[in-house]
Design a protein around this motif. Sequence first.
Motif, PDB file in Angstrom:
ATOM      1  N   GLY A 222       0.813  -1.206   0.000  1.00  0.00           N
ATOM      2  CA  GLY A 222       0.000   0.000   0.000  1.00  0.00           C
ATOM      3  C   GLY A 222       0.852   1.264   0.000  1.00  0.00           C
ATOM      4  O   GLY A 222       0.572   2.223  -0.719  1.00  0.00           O
ATOM      5  N   ARG A 223       1.909   1.259   0.815  1.00  0.00           N
ATOM      6  CA  ARG A 223       2.794   2.438   0.856  1.00  0.00           C
ATOM      7  C   ARG A 223       3.454   2.662  -0.504  1.00  0.00           C
ATOM      8  O   ARG A 223       3.618   3.805  -0.944  1.00  0.00           O
ATOM      9  N   GLU A 224       3.820   1.584  -1.168  1.00  0.00           N
ATOM     10  CA  GLU A 224       4.451   1.720  -2.472  1.00  0.00           C
ATOM     11  C   GLU A 224       3.500   2.344  -3.487  1.00  0.00           C
ATOM     12  O   GLU A 224       3.933   3.070  -4.384  1.00  0.00           O
ATOM     13  N   LEU A 225       2.199   2.059  -3.306  1.00  0.00           N
ATOM     14  CA  LEU A 225       1.198   2.599  -4.233  1.00  0.00           C
ATOM     15  C   LEU A 225       0.540   3.874  -3.707  1.00  0.00           C
ATOM     16  O   LEU A 225      -0.371   4.414  -4.345  1.00  0.00           O
ATOM     17  N   GLY A 226       0.992   4.334  -2.528  1.00  0.00           N
ATOM     18  CA  GLY A 226       0.413   5.536  -1.949  1.00  0.00           C
ATOM     19  C   GLY A 226      -0.970   5.343  -1.370  1.00  0.00           C
ATOM     20  O   GLY A 226      -1.783   6.276  -1.339  1.00  0.00           O
ATOM     21  N   LEU A 227      -1.258   4.123  -0.885  1.00  0.00           N
ATOM     22  CA  LEU A 227      -2.582   3.781  -0.368  1.00  0.00           C
ATOM     23  C   LEU A 227      -2.461   3.096   0.996  1.00  0.00           C
ATOM     24  O   LEU A 227      -1.440   2.478   1.292  1.00  0.00           O
ATOM     25  N   PRO A 228      -3.502   3.163   1.835  1.00  0.00           N
ATOM     26  CA  PRO A 228      -3.462   2.441   3.105  1.00  0.00           C
ATOM     27  C   PRO A 228      -3.745   0.952   2.887  1.00  0.00           C
ATOM     28  O   PRO A 228      -4.420   0.569   1.928  1.00  0.00           O
ATOM     29  N   THR A 229      -3.231   0.118   3.777  1.00  0.00           N
ATOM     30  CA  THR A 229      -3.544  -1.307   3.706  1.00  0.00           C
ATOM     31  C   THR A 229      -5.039  -1.536   3.872  1.00  0.00           C
ATOM     32  O   THR A 229      -5.719  -0.758   4.546  1.00  0.00           O
ATOM     33  N   ASN A 230      -5.563  -2.595   3.258  1.00  0.00           N
ATOM     34  CA  ASN A 230      -6.963  -2.973   3.505  1.00  0.00           C
ATOM     35  C   ASN A 230      -7.050  -4.343   4.178  1.00  0.00           C
ATOM     36  O   ASN A 230      -8.036  -5.051   4.047  1.00  0.00           O
ATOM     37  N   GLY A 231      -5.991  -4.692   4.913  1.00  0.00           N
ATOM     38  CA  GLY A 231      -6.038  -5.898   5.740  1.00  0.00           C
ATOM     39  C   GLY A 231      -5.926  -7.184   4.968  1.00  0.00           C
ATOM     40  O   GLY A 231      -6.454  -8.207   5.399  1.00  0.00           O
TER      41      GLY A 231
END
Length: 448
Positions: free
Chosen positions: A325-334
Amino acid sequence: MSSEIDSSTLLSRASQLIDLARKAGADAADAVVVRSRSQSVSVRLGKVEGTESSESDDFSLRVFIGKRVASVSANPGFDLQALAERAVAMAKVSPEDPFACLADEASLAKSYPDLQLFDPTEVSSEMLREAALAAETAALAVKGVTNSSGAGASGGMGGLVLATSHGFAGSYMGSRFGHSVSVIAGEGTGMERDYDFDSRLYYAELEDPAEIGRRAGERVVKRINPRQVPTGKNVTVIFDPRVARGFVGHIAGAINGAAVARKTSFLRDRMGQQVLKSGLSITDDPLIVRGPASRPFDGEGVAGERLVMIEDGVLKHWFLSTSTGRELGLPTNGRGVRGGTAVSPSSTNLALEPGDISPEELIRSVGNGFYVTELIGHGVNMITGEYSRGATGFWIENGELTFPVSEVTIASNLKDMFMRLTPANDIDRKFGVAAPTFAIEGMTLAGR
């Protein structure tokens, strides 16, 4: 298995390991134990061929020093302090990874539901032997079945124990039982093979092994004396649920954040765009009670929730772990999964949601086409979407299944296949990837 459900000792050792890693110089750390217990019996032609039993508690420690990360693994009985010191020493000389980190504390599961994943039923080797023999006997009793490739029965449990340096500590266990059988029909070069199986979290919910055997026998007899069919374009191909599940797995691979970050997915630039026919949806839900791939938290301690990954044909989410997620600029969704010492995103209970018509109505609507029951080979290019696989099944003529077909190839591009997919209503959610029977128009069939 009931005596093995208590994970408090493993959780205590994991917490100790983190404390020792911090004392050795780690800024942050997590420790995980992947727990597994299994036993199985295999038979062939009425005789036991093998009895196996295994147990493992595999420890992994991951430590962070600034942007540097290192992971080490060990079996039970290792020296906690030595392992922690080795992990820290490795991290100090590792290259920097700008995306590796623990999950944000705010995203950690503070509490989680009882998903009823564990059945404490004790299954003996004798019970497994009898089930395997019953499946094989029923299959061999079907007229036309000439030999057995074997039958099996199994029972076991697996789960996760996780502790982190920022306060998460949790564990869960799940059970799994299964019956399977594979048989042969025909003689010499005309032999055909088919199988059937069932797998459940709860032993009492398993199908009767004799019923599994009967279905396997009936399936293989129908495959005797297959034919080739002429090469054709714009053929409608119907996927039996067994192969439909694998196809949905291709969709899952294409919307996996790790593949998107590596630029190895043909859908990497399609977020927010239509990728399936309007009206179709793909869901992923880790919190289904007694779900085959349910989990109360992911491999990083993050609480997941039901997501509509593709809604009304439009791509809405990637499967994401924290680092992806960090690599894509997004938060994890578990959706983080521990694999050895690494964390990568994956689906949970994934489903192509069903349509409104029965499989029989779908077949009738095709008129003439190809009903696929088995796919061969790995001719799927996830970078371009090109799809070409060997196939066997039955020819559809005037809306009815007729003669068996083998030695043909079906081909198209996944982008086009997704947009031409029409599902039936017969979804079976007992599998981690669930899909109904579905038809795909406009495929190329290479035959004689």
